[in-house]
Design a protein around this motif. Structure first.
Motif, mmCIF file in Angstrom:
data_model
loop_
_atom_site.group_PDB
_atom_site.id
_atom_site.type_symbol
_atom_site.label_atom_id
_atom_site.label_comp_id
_atom_site.label_asym_id
_atom_site.label_seq_id
_atom_site.Cartn_x
_atom_site.Cartn_y
_atom_site.Cartn_z
ATOM 1 N N ILE A 191 -8.607 -4.432 -0.580
ATOM 2 C CA ILE A 191 -7.580 -3.971 -1.516
ATOM 3 C C ILE A 191 -6.592 -5.073 -1.877
ATOM 4 O O ILE A 191 -5.786 -4.900 -2.798
ATOM 5 N N ASP A 202 -2.470 3.911 -3.758
ATOM 6 C CA ASP A 202 -2.462 2.759 -4.654
ATOM 7 C C ASP A 202 -2.147 1.490 -3.862
ATOM 8 O O ASP A 202 -1.357 1.515 -2.911
ATOM 9 N N TYR A 233 0.868 -1.168 0.000
ATOM 10 C CA TYR A 233 0.000 0.000 0.000
ATOM 11 C C TYR A 233 0.907 1.221 0.000
ATOM 12 O O TYR A 233 1.767 1.365 0.890
ATOM 13 N N LEU A 288 -5.075 -1.651 -7.569
ATOM 14 C CA LEU A 288 -6.200 -0.722 -7.635
ATOM 15 C C LEU A 288 -5.830 0.596 -6.968
ATOM 16 O O LEU A 288 -4.914 0.664 -6.144
ATOM 17 N N THR A 289 -6.542 1.618 -7.363
ATOM 18 C CA THR A 289 -6.428 2.921 -6.733
ATOM 19 C C THR A 289 -7.599 3.084 -5.793
ATOM 20 O O THR A 289 -8.756 2.918 -6.194
ATOM 21 N N SER A 290 -7.308 3.387 -4.517
ATOM 22 C CA SER A 290 -8.363 3.363 -3.498
ATOM 23 C C SER A 290 -8.552 4.720 -2.840
ATOM 24 O O SER A 290 -8.896 4.810 -1.681
ATOM 25 N N THR A 291 -8.319 5.785 -3.583
ATOM 26 C CA THR A 291 -8.391 7.118 -2.977
ATOM 27 C C THR A 291 -9.821 7.534 -2.642
ATOM 28 O O THR A 291 -10.027 8.433 -1.825
ATOM 29 N N GLU A 302 -7.927 -4.889 3.997
ATOM 30 C CA GLU A 302 -9.000 -3.937 3.731
ATOM 31 C C GLU A 302 -8.563 -2.538 4.147
ATOM 32 O O GLU A 302 -7.761 -2.380 5.065
ATOM 33 N N LYS A 303 -9.125 -1.562 3.471
ATOM 34 C CA LYS A 303 -8.857 -0.159 3.792
ATOM 35 C C LYS A 303 -10.130 0.478 4.318
ATOM 36 O O LYS A 303 -11.213 0.278 3.762
ATOM 37 N N THR A 315 -6.925 7.040 8.146
ATOM 38 C CA THR A 315 -7.057 5.928 7.213
ATOM 39 C C THR A 315 -6.376 4.722 7.831
ATOM 40 O O THR A 315 -5.250 4.824 8.320
ATOM 41 N N THR A 335 -12.282 5.809 -1.101
ATOM 42 C CA THR A 335 -12.910 4.880 -0.166
ATOM 43 C C THR A 335 -13.954 5.598 0.692
ATOM 44 O O THR A 335 -13.627 6.588 1.363
ATOM 45 N N LEU A 383 -13.009 -1.503 2.356
ATOM 46 C CA LEU A 383 -12.783 -1.790 0.946
ATOM 47 C C LEU A 383 -11.653 -2.809 0.849
ATOM 48 O O LEU A 383 -10.543 -2.552 1.328
#
Length: 324
Positions: free
Chosen positions: A247, A169, A124, A234-237, A256-257, A316, A239, A245
């Motif tokens: 990841i 990311d 991450y 994946l891009t998880s910006t 998970e995020k 986060t 969330t 989520l």
């Protein structure tokens, strides 16, 4: 001694690396002198075992906790089937320079050292300088012969995919995936509890001892998944707050995020411990018998028997568990 389960924080084991720097200091971590590339935040490995810094178990190593509390604290899935150790290794990485081009074996590779696991991992991206990138997999139609020829001719970089990266990311890196972090990124890494890396190329640079670092060409060629091992990113910006989520998902871990911006009630499972990495911001962690402030760069091991817990603040968080 009968100790009630509580969130465990550990003193990181810091590792000097030729590609490291001082960026982990920004998390308030205490770094020894030198180029520090890795902080082993939660580890139960012969090359680094972390010790608790908080609560009744302060000073006790993760290996001793494993032996003392066993499946009660780690859960029915909380052990490596191969060596009995804690199944995951949690790191923060400061990539001040490019890492070697490398690949990791699977659990069943016959060349593994005795008692060692394969190494599937995920990254991450906590921070990335403008233009930062990673090496992530092979270009199309690269087979063993193509790779072997490219290495012999000094053009391995022609076979590799470069991917630009930014904070937020996430990259899943199954064993067999050729990869390398490049200069200018700070990363949280969740991986199998392994310290086995096969280097394909290291830019012909000297290591900390002034000598060229060892390469492992034959082992690397043997374990590369030329047709792909299922690497995804994946891009998880974006969330949503108060939701997990996924990841990264593997047979060894699910990561998970979650974004915290209000009180969030959660709980552990009897099947697995939970690991929380505070990726950004600050807040608090509450459980039945206590509460403590938490901030970016901190990692916590929540015993499977902890039960209900809560998060609050503006932060986060990455949560890792062992899947069924």
């Amino acid at each position: 001694m009968d100790v009630k389960p509580y969130p465990l924080q550990f003193k990181p084991e810091m590792k000097e690396r030729v590609w490291g720097g001082r960026a982990l200091e920004r998390f308030g971590l205490e770094l020894p002198a030198g180029a520090i590339g890795e902080g082993w935040m939660i580890g139960d490995h012969p090359n680094g075992t972390t010790k608790v810094v908080n609560g009744e178990l302060a000073g006790v190593g993760l290996d001793a906790i494993r032996e003392r509390y066993g499946r009660e604290w780690f859960g029915s899935r909380g052990f490596s089937e191969k060596n009995g150790r804690f199944p995951l290794l949690i790191k923060l990485l400061d990539c001040n320079d490019d890492l070697s081009i490398q690949v990791h074996p699977t659990d069943d590779y016959e060349g593994l050292p005795a008692g060692e696991l394969g190494k599937t991992e995920m990254w991450y991206i906590l921070d990335a300088k403008p233009g930062a990138k990673i090496i992530y997999g092979l270009k199309d139609n690269v087979d063993r012969q193509t790779m072997e020829t490219a290495i012999a001719e000094g053009r391995i970089m022609d076979t590799l995919q470069e991917v630009p990266v930014k904070a937020g990311d996430a990259f899943y890196i199954p064993a067999g995936t050729v990869h390398a972090l490049c200069a200018g990124v700070v990363v949280a890494e969740i991986q199998q509890n392994s310290d086995t890396t096969y280097r394909l190329f290291d830019y012909n640079r000297p290591g900390l001892d002034g000598k060229l670092r060892e390469l492992h060409i034959e082992d690397s060629l043997n374990v590369i998944a030329y047709d792909g091992a299922g690497a995804v990113h994946l891009t998880s910006t974006e969330t949503p707050a108060g939701q997990w989520l996924t990841i990264a998902s593997s047979p060894y871990f699910v990561v998970e995020k979650g974004v915290v911006d209000a009180p969030w009630r959660l709980g552990t499972s009897r099947e697995s411990f939970s690991i929380l990495i505070i990726a950004e911001g600050e807040g608090s962690l509450q459980w039945a018998d206590g509460e403590k402030p938490v901030k970016a760069g901190e990692c916590y091991l929540l015993p499977a028997t902890l039960g209900e817990y809560g998060l609050d603040g503006k932060m986060t968080v990455l949560r890792s568990v062992v899947p069924a």
